[in-house]
Design a protein around this motif. Structure first.
Motif, PDB file in Angstrom:
ATOM      1  N   GLN A  74       0.824  -1.211   0.000  1.00  0.00           N
ATOM      2  CA  GLN A  74       0.000   0.000   0.000  1.00  0.00           C
ATOM      3  C   GLN A  74       0.864   1.270   0.000  1.00  0.00           C
ATOM      4  OE1 GLN A  74      -2.962  -0.106   3.138  1.00  0.00           O
ATOM      5  NE2 GLN A  74      -3.465  -2.245   2.714  1.00  0.00           N
ATOM      6  N   ALA A  75       2.032   1.190  -0.602  1.00  0.00           N
ATOM      7  CA  ALA A  75       2.928   2.346  -0.641  1.00  0.00           C
ATOM      8  C   ALA A  75       2.278   3.537  -1.344  1.00  0.00           C
ATOM      9  CB  ALA A  75       4.242   1.976  -1.324  1.00  0.00           C
ATOM     10  N   LYS A  76       1.544   3.284  -2.422  1.00  0.00           N
ATOM     11  CA  LYS A  76       0.865   4.382  -3.116  1.00  0.00           C
ATOM     12  C   LYS A  76      -0.175   5.040  -2.219  1.00  0.00           C
ATOM     13  CE  LYS A  76      -0.474   4.330  -7.354  1.00  0.00           C
ATOM     14  NZ  LYS A  76      -1.054   3.983  -8.667  1.00  0.00           N
ATOM     15  N   GLU A  77      -0.886   4.230  -1.450  1.00  0.00           N
ATOM     16  CA  GLU A  77      -1.867   4.776  -0.514  1.00  0.00           C
ATOM     17  C   GLU A  77      -1.167   5.627   0.556  1.00  0.00           C
ATOM     18  OE1 GLU A  77      -3.825   1.159  -2.317  1.00  0.00           O
ATOM     19  OE2 GLU A  77      -1.812   1.771  -1.722  1.00  0.00           O
ATOM     20  N   GLY A  78       0.031   5.192   0.957  1.00  0.00           N
ATOM     21  CA  GLY A  78       0.789   5.969   1.924  1.00  0.00           C
ATOM     22  C   GLY A  78       1.162   7.344   1.383  1.00  0.00           C
ATOM     23  N   LEU A  79       1.571   7.392   0.124  1.00  0.00           N
ATOM     24  CA  LEU A  79       1.897   8.677  -0.498  1.00  0.00           C
ATOM     25  C   LEU A  79       0.654   9.559  -0.623  1.00  0.00           C
ATOM     26  CD1 LEU A  79       4.393   7.498  -3.253  1.00  0.00           C
ATOM     27  CD2 LEU A  79       4.910   9.023  -1.336  1.00  0.00           C
ATOM     28  N   ALA A  80      -0.478   8.951  -0.949  1.00  0.00           N
ATOM     29  CA  ALA A  80      -1.724   9.717  -1.059  1.00  0.00           C
ATOM     30  C   ALA A  80      -2.133  10.275   0.297  1.00  0.00           C
ATOM     31  CB  ALA A  80      -2.832   8.834  -1.631  1.00  0.00           C
ATOM     32  N   TYR A  81      -1.961   9.475   1.352  1.00  0.00           N
ATOM     33  CA  TYR A  81      -2.282   9.948   2.701  1.00  0.00           C
ATOM     34  C   TYR A  81      -1.366  11.104   3.093  1.00  0.00           C
ATOM     35  CZ  TYR A  81      -2.508  10.026   7.794  1.00  0.00           C
ATOM     36  OH  TYR A  81      -2.613  10.435   9.104  1.00  0.00           O
ATOM     37  N   LEU A  82      -0.077  10.972   2.801  1.00  0.00           N
ATOM     38  CA  LEU A  82       0.873  12.027   3.135  1.00  0.00           C
ATOM     39  C   LEU A  82       0.514  13.334   2.435  1.00  0.00           C
ATOM     40  CD1 LEU A  82       3.574  12.875   4.476  1.00  0.00           C
ATOM     41  CD2 LEU A  82       4.719  12.086   2.395  1.00  0.00           C
ATOM     42  N   GLU A  83       0.054  13.226   1.196  1.00  0.00           N
ATOM     43  CA  GLU A  83      -0.241  14.420   0.414  1.00  0.00           C
ATOM     44  C   GLU A  83      -1.408  15.222   0.986  1.00  0.00           C
ATOM     45  OE1 GLU A  83      -0.007  15.666  -4.228  1.00  0.00           O
ATOM     46  OE2 GLU A  83      -0.902  13.736  -3.759  1.00  0.00           O
TER      47      GLU A  83
END
Length: 339
Positions: free
Chosen positions: A311-320
């Motif tokens: 879920q690395a992409k989801e992590g980047l989306a959350y950070l954004e």
């Protein structure tokens, strides 16, 4: 091996979790099995293409800058590490990316993982630790008794920079939302402005230094709180001509960056302040010094959320979304984390 790869600029649509070849290390590199990788706002900026003038990536490129893991192979010229060592590092502005199962890490950017931190905690540190260190000790040269303003105190940079500035003997002012006031107070902030209730530029005064961490007009507003001979160091721009020269850019880019930074340099000058743009560099020896502070518990990492590698992409989306309290980390290895 699995890796999160940027195939085209434009944001999340250009990111793909895919199989790539395991790195072949050079004589001065170590191969690290990554246990965790820290995420940073710059990761999203790179994916959108906002850093194309500053960082030349060859797409497809593995994403990510921060990592913690275990050395599984060493190059012939490596002398500081051996197989089995636990390390942490920033590979920002190098050909490598940290969001992968294995990463070829230049020896000079790595440091021993602090023994009292797990891999997730250690992976949260390199970018924010080095940025804070280089800004506060090299550029600002913080001295005991000075007043340092670190906006967005509950964010990734803020949570670390507040603690480092306090360790260096400074008094620290910051901004945050109502729900994070107690967090930044626990990190050592002395003057805390709830930005939902008042404007920091009207409430604070007499500051010796500003660490610019927020995009928009926050940097110009911060000039209202500084006194003569103060230092303003921005992590978010605009880049200046000195930065372009340090990067070896041509005369045109130096001219462009001079134009971009002319306004803020002029405004700072009217207040008797200096302005500089900081582009963090990986540095294993500085990271080792930061590790010593972490081991002595003078500074502690602050983790908001941990995402599995899938879920690395989801992590980047959350950070954004910009609401994290501290750092967001991706975890690759969950079994037997201390080996």
């Amino acid at each position: 091996m699995k890796a999160l790869v940027l195939k085209s600029y434009g944001g999340a649509d250009g990111l793909v979790m895919t199989d790539v070849a395991r790195p072949v290390i050079k004589p001065d590199e170590i191969l690290v099995r990554v246990h965790a990788a820290g995420l940073n706002p710059v990761d999203n900026m790179i994916a959108k293409g906002e850093f194309k003038p500053l960082i030349k990536l060859r797409l497809p490129a593995v994403m990510g800058s921060d990592l913690a893991g275990v050395v599984v192979e060493t190059g012939s010229r490596v002398s500081r590490f051996k197989v089995g060592d636990a390390v942490f590092a920033s590979v920002f502005d190098t050909p490598a990316g940290s969001l992968a199962e294995f990463v070829a890490v230049p020896e000079h950017v790595a440091a021993p993982k602090p023994a009292n931190l797990d891999f997730v905690q250690a992976a949260s540190v390199p970018m924010v630790g080095l940025t804070s260190w280089q800004a506060l000790t090299e550029r600002i040269k913080v001295r005991p008794g000075q007043k340092v303003f670190v906006p967005a105190g509950s964010g990734g940079i803020g949570t670390f920079a507040i603690q480092l500035a306090k360790h260096l003997g400074a008094s620290v002012g910051t901004t945050t939302s109502t729900g994070n006031v107690e967090l930044v107070r626990s990190l050592g902030a002395d003057e805390i402005i709830d930005y939902k209730k008042e404007a920091f530029e009207q409430a604070l005064h007499g500051y010796d230094a500003v660490l610019g961490t927020v995009r928009g007009d926050g940097l110009e507003k911060a000039l209202h709180i500084v006194k003569p001979d103060s230092a303003v160091v921005s992590l978010v721009g605009p880049p200046d001509a000195a930065f372009a020269r340090a990067r070896g850019m041509n005369w045109l880019m130096r001219f462009v960056f001079s134009l971009l930074s002319r306004k803020i340099i002029g405004l700072a000058g009217k207040r008797g302040a200096s302005y500089a743009f900081l582009f963090v560099r990986p540095d294993g020896r500085q990271l080792a010094s930061i590790g010593a502070l972490l081991e002595s518990a003078r500074i502690r990492p602050v983790i908001d959320r941990v995402f599995p590698f899938s879920q690395a992409k989801e992590g980047l989306a959350y950070l954004e979304q910009g609401r994290s309290r501290g750092k967001v980390v991706v975890q690759m290895v969950t079994d037997n984390p201390d080996n």
